[in-house]
Design a protein around this motif. Sequence first.
Motif, PDB file in Angstrom:
ATOM      1  N   PHE A   1      59.542  60.737  31.953  1.00  0.00           N
ATOM      2  CA  PHE A   1      59.511  61.631  33.118  1.00  0.00           C
ATOM      3  C   PHE A   1      58.170  62.356  33.191  1.00  0.00           C
ATOM      4  O   PHE A   1      57.537  62.405  34.248  1.00  0.00           O
ATOM      5  CB  PHE A   1      60.661  62.655  33.015  1.00  0.00           C
ATOM      6  N   VAL A   2      57.715  62.882  32.068  1.00  0.00           N
ATOM      7  CA  VAL A   2      56.454  63.620  32.026  1.00  0.00           C
ATOM      8  C   VAL A   2      55.274  62.692  32.348  1.00  0.00           C
ATOM      9  O   VAL A   2      54.368  63.068  33.095  1.00  0.00           O
ATOM     10  CB  VAL A   2      56.266  64.329  30.666  1.00  0.00           C
ATOM     11  N   VAL A   3      55.295  61.481  31.813  1.00  0.00           N
ATOM     12  CA  VAL A   3      54.227  60.518  32.086  1.00  0.00           C
ATOM     13  C   VAL A   3      54.170  60.213  33.582  1.00  0.00           C
ATOM     14  O   VAL A   3      53.096  60.244  34.198  1.00  0.00           O
ATOM     15  CB  VAL A   3      54.420  59.223  31.264  1.00  0.00           C
TER      16      VAL A   3
ATOM     17  N   MET B   1      44.076  51.390  27.194  1.00  0.00           N
ATOM     18  CA  MET B   1      44.950  52.478  27.559  1.00  0.00           C
ATOM     19  C   MET B   1      44.605  53.710  26.738  1.00  0.00           C
ATOM     20  O   MET B   1      44.052  54.641  27.250  1.00  0.00           O
ATOM     21  CB  MET B   1      46.399  52.084  27.409  1.00  0.00           C
ATOM     22  N   LEU B   2      44.945  53.747  25.460  1.00  0.00           N
ATOM     23  CA  LEU B   2      44.572  54.865  24.615  1.00  0.00           C
ATOM     24  C   LEU B   2      44.464  54.393  23.183  1.00  0.00           C
ATOM     25  O   LEU B   2      45.122  53.444  22.789  1.00  0.00           O
ATOM     26  CB  LEU B   2      45.559  56.033  24.726  1.00  0.00           C
ATOM     27  N   PRO B   3      43.610  55.031  22.428  1.00  0.00           N
ATOM     28  CA  PRO B   3      43.498  54.642  21.027  1.00  0.00           C
ATOM     29  C   PRO B   3      44.784  54.991  20.280  1.00  0.00           C
ATOM     30  O   PRO B   3      45.276  56.096  20.387  1.00  0.00           O
ATOM     31  CB  PRO B   3      42.312  55.462  20.511  1.00  0.00           C
ATOM     32  N   VAL B   4      45.319  54.037  19.570  1.00  0.00           N
ATOM     33  CA  VAL B   4      46.587  54.260  18.871  1.00  0.00           C
ATOM     34  C   VAL B   4      46.271  54.664  17.441  1.00  0.00           C
ATOM     35  O   VAL B   4      46.141  53.829  16.556  1.00  0.00           O
ATOM     36  CB  VAL B   4      47.464  52.996  18.940  1.00  0.00           C
ATOM     37  N   LYS B   5      46.139  55.959  17.230  1.00  0.00           N
ATOM     38  CA  LYS B   5      45.737  56.474  15.924  1.00  0.00           C
ATOM     39  C   LYS B   5      46.882  57.091  15.151  1.00  0.00           C
ATOM     40  O   LYS B   5      46.843  57.161  13.949  1.00  0.00           O
ATOM     41  CB  LYS B   5      44.658  57.557  16.100  1.00  0.00           C
ATOM     42  N   ASP B   6      47.872  57.595  15.857  1.00  0.00           N
ATOM     43  CA  ASP B   6      48.916  58.344  15.176  1.00  0.00           C
ATOM     44  C   ASP B   6      50.269  58.116  15.834  1.00  0.00           C
ATOM     45  O   ASP B   6      50.369  57.447  16.858  1.00  0.00           O
ATOM     46  CB  ASP B   6      48.557  59.831  15.153  1.00  0.00           C
ATOM     47  N   LYS B   7      51.280  58.696  15.238  1.00  0.00           N
ATOM     48  CA  LYS B   7      52.654  58.485  15.675  1.00  0.00           C
ATOM     49  C   LYS B   7      52.878  58.888  17.131  1.00  0.00           C
ATOM     50  O   LYS B   7      53.490  58.142  17.895  1.00  0.00           O
ATOM     51  CB  LYS B   7      53.583  59.272  14.747  1.00  0.00           C
TER      52      LYS B   7
ATOM     53  N   ALA C   1      50.649  59.263  19.572  1.00  0.00           N
ATOM     54  CA  ALA C   1      49.869  58.402  20.469  1.00  0.00           C
ATOM     55  C   ALA C   1      50.544  57.042  20.616  1.00  0.00           C
ATOM     56  O   ALA C   1      50.607  56.489  21.720  1.00  0.00           O
ATOM     57  CB  ALA C   1      48.444  58.252  19.955  1.00  0.00           C
ATOM     58  N   ARG C   2      51.063  56.498  19.516  1.00  0.00           N
ATOM     59  CA  ARG C   2      51.774  55.212  19.572  1.00  0.00           C
ATOM     60  C   ARG C   2      53.031  55.335  20.431  1.00  0.00           C
ATOM     61  O   ARG C   2      53.329  54.464  21.249  1.00  0.00           O
ATOM     62  CB  ARG C   2      52.135  54.722  18.172  1.00  0.00           C
ATOM     63  N   ARG C   3      53.749  56.424  20.247  1.00  0.00           N
ATOM     64  CA  ARG C   3      54.980  56.630  21.011  1.00  0.00           C
ATOM     65  C   ARG C   3      54.674  56.780  22.500  1.00  0.00           C
ATOM     66  O   ARG C   3      55.358  56.199  23.345  1.00  0.00           O
ATOM     67  CB  ARG C   3      55.715  57.863  20.484  1.00  0.00           C
ATOM     68  N   LEU C   4      53.650  57.536  22.816  1.00  0.00           N
ATOM     69  CA  LEU C   4      53.238  57.715  24.203  1.00  0.00           C
ATOM     70  C   LEU C   4      52.857  56.362  24.810  1.00  0.00           C
ATOM     71  O   LEU C   4      53.252  56.034  25.935  1.00  0.00           O
ATOM     72  CB  LEU C   4      52.074  58.704  24.281  1.00  0.00           C
ATOM     73  N   SER C   5      52.131  55.570  24.077  1.00  0.00           N
ATOM     74  CA  SER C   5      51.732  54.246  24.540  1.00  0.00           C
ATOM     75  C   SER C   5      52.958  53.359  24.774  1.00  0.00           C
ATOM     76  O   SER C   5      53.048  52.659  25.792  1.00  0.00           O
ATOM     77  CB  SER C   5      50.797  53.608  23.509  1.00  0.00           C
ATOM     78  N   LYS C   6      53.912  53.380  23.863  1.00  0.00           N
ATOM     79  CA  LYS C   6      55.131  52.578  24.006  1.00  0.00           C
ATOM     80  C   LYS C   6      55.916  52.989  25.247  1.00  0.00           C
ATOM     81  O   LYS C   6      56.428  52.139  25.975  1.00  0.00           O
ATOM     82  CB  LYS C   6      56.008  52.718  22.760  1.00  0.00           C
ATOM     83  N   VAL C   7      56.007  54.283  25.487  1.00  0.00           N
ATOM     84  CA  VAL C   7      56.736  54.776  26.660  1.00  0.00           C
ATOM     85  C   VAL C   7      56.027  54.332  27.940  1.00  0.00           C
ATOM     86  O   VAL C   7      56.669  53.868  28.888  1.00  0.00           O
ATOM     87  CB  VAL C   7      56.917  56.311  26.601  1.00  0.00           C
ATOM     88  N   LYS C   8      54.696  54.439  27.953  1.00  0.00           N
ATOM     89  CA  LYS C   8      53.949  53.996  29.138  1.00  0.00           C
ATOM     90  C   LYS C   8      54.175  52.499  29.392  1.00  0.00           C
ATOM     91  O   LYS C   8      54.403  52.081  30.527  1.00  0.00           O
ATOM     92  CB  LYS C   8      52.449  54.265  28.967  1.00  0.00           C
ATOM     93  N   ILE C   9      54.129  51.711  28.359  1.00  0.00           N
ATOM     94  CA  ILE C   9      54.330  50.268  28.509  1.00  0.00           C
ATOM     95  C   ILE C   9      55.739  49.971  29.009  1.00  0.00           C
ATOM     96  O   ILE C   9      55.934  49.121  29.883  1.00  0.00           O
ATOM     97  CB  ILE C   9      54.025  49.536  27.184  1.00  0.00           C
ATOM     98  N   SER C  10      56.735  50.676  28.503  1.00  0.00           N
ATOM     99  CA  SER C  10      58.112  50.434  28.952  1.00  0.00           C
ATOM    100  C   SER C  10      58.278  50.797  30.428  1.00  0.00           C
ATOM    101  O   SER C  10      58.999  50.101  31.157  1.00  0.00           O
ATOM    102  CB  SER C  10      59.120  51.195  28.081  1.00  0.00           C
TER     103      SER C  10
ATOM    104  N   MET D   1      48.713  54.397  36.023  1.00  0.00           N
ATOM    105  CA  MET D   1      48.968  54.810  34.644  1.00  0.00           C
ATOM    106  C   MET D   1      47.850  54.358  33.714  1.00  0.00           C
ATOM    107  O   MET D   1      47.698  54.890  32.624  1.00  0.00           O
ATOM    108  CB  MET D   1      50.319  54.283  34.164  1.00  0.00           C
ATOM    109  N   THR D   2      47.062  53.378  34.139  1.00  0.00           N
ATOM    110  CA  THR D   2      45.972  52.881  33.299  1.00  0.00           C
ATOM    111  C   THR D   2      44.619  53.478  33.681  1.00  0.00           C
ATOM    112  O   THR D   2      43.621  53.196  33.030  1.00  0.00           O
ATOM    113  CB  THR D   2      45.885  51.347  33.374  1.00  0.00           C
ATOM    114  N   VAL D   3      44.596  54.300  34.725  1.00  0.00           N
ATOM    115  CA  VAL D   3      43.344  54.929  35.160  1.00  0.00           C
ATOM    116  C   VAL D   3      43.030  56.122  34.264  1.00  0.00           C
ATOM    117  O   VAL D   3      43.902  56.943  33.985  1.00  0.00           O
ATOM    118  CB  VAL D   3      43.447  55.390  36.631  1.00  0.00           C
ATOM    119  N   GLY D   4      41.803  56.219  33.820  1.00  0.00           N
ATOM    120  CA  GLY D   4      41.370  57.361  33.025  1.00  0.00           C
ATOM    121  C   GLY D   4      41.780  57.248  31.565  1.00  0.00           C
ATOM    122  O   GLY D   4      42.360  56.264  31.124  1.00  0.00           O
ATOM    123  N   LYS D   5      41.458  58.309  30.843  1.00  0.00           N
ATOM    124  CA  LYS D   5      41.788  58.379  29.419  1.00  0.00           C
ATOM    125  C   LYS D   5      43.111  59.106  29.235  1.00  0.00           C
ATOM    126  O   LYS D   5      43.448  60.001  29.997  1.00  0.00           O
ATOM    127  CB  LYS D   5      40.708  59.154  28.662  1.00  0.00           C
ATOM    128  N   THR D   6      43.816  58.734  28.194  1.00  0.00           N
ATOM    129  CA  THR D   6      45.032  59.427  27.797  1.00  0.00           C
ATOM    130  C   THR D   6      44.789  59.973  26.409  1.00  0.00           C
ATOM    131  O   THR D   6      44.457  59.224  25.488  1.00  0.00           O
ATOM    132  CB  THR D   6      46.243  58.481  27.798  1.00  0.00           C
TER     133      THR D   6
END
Length: 150
Positions: free
Chosen positions: A70-72, A1-7, A9-18, A32-37
């Motif tokens: 919503f933005v995602v 999905m995306l490299p989890v390097k910082d706060k 990016a981690r939050r964005l990843s958590k929201v996408k997973i939820s 949501m998994t197509v392409g880079k984030t």
Amino acid sequence: MLPVKDKEARRLSKVKISIMRNPKFALWSGLMTVGKTVVDDELSSACTNGRDERYGREFIKTLDDKELAFVVLHETMHKAYRHLTTWKKLHEENPTLANAACDYVINLQLVDMDKQQSVLAMPMRDGKPLGCLDEKYRGLNAKQVFDLLK
């Protein structure tokens, strides 16, 4: 999905997973998994090129989790509807108006998908939508909205 390097990016990843785990929105998971984030230090909001997504770091910080969801989904719907290719002629004529027209259509659909705002909520500031939202465009497609905006 995306490299989890910082706060952010981690939050964005958590929201996408939820969102992907929620049965109401699970159909969007594949896109949501197509392409880079990418979390971008220079970007002031969010955008997609039709495949990849970019989210401004400071923009993410201004959103709560429902607003970020919503933005995602907003960016995901641009990809799903292939807005950059479907409405290519509109983008060539006026990219700003074309994007706004597509945004009006998407945002009404997203508001309707979760009227109780249990998972996502249109970002608001001072009681006003942070983005394109207007009932007068309900039921119209992006070309119709574009023509009205013009």
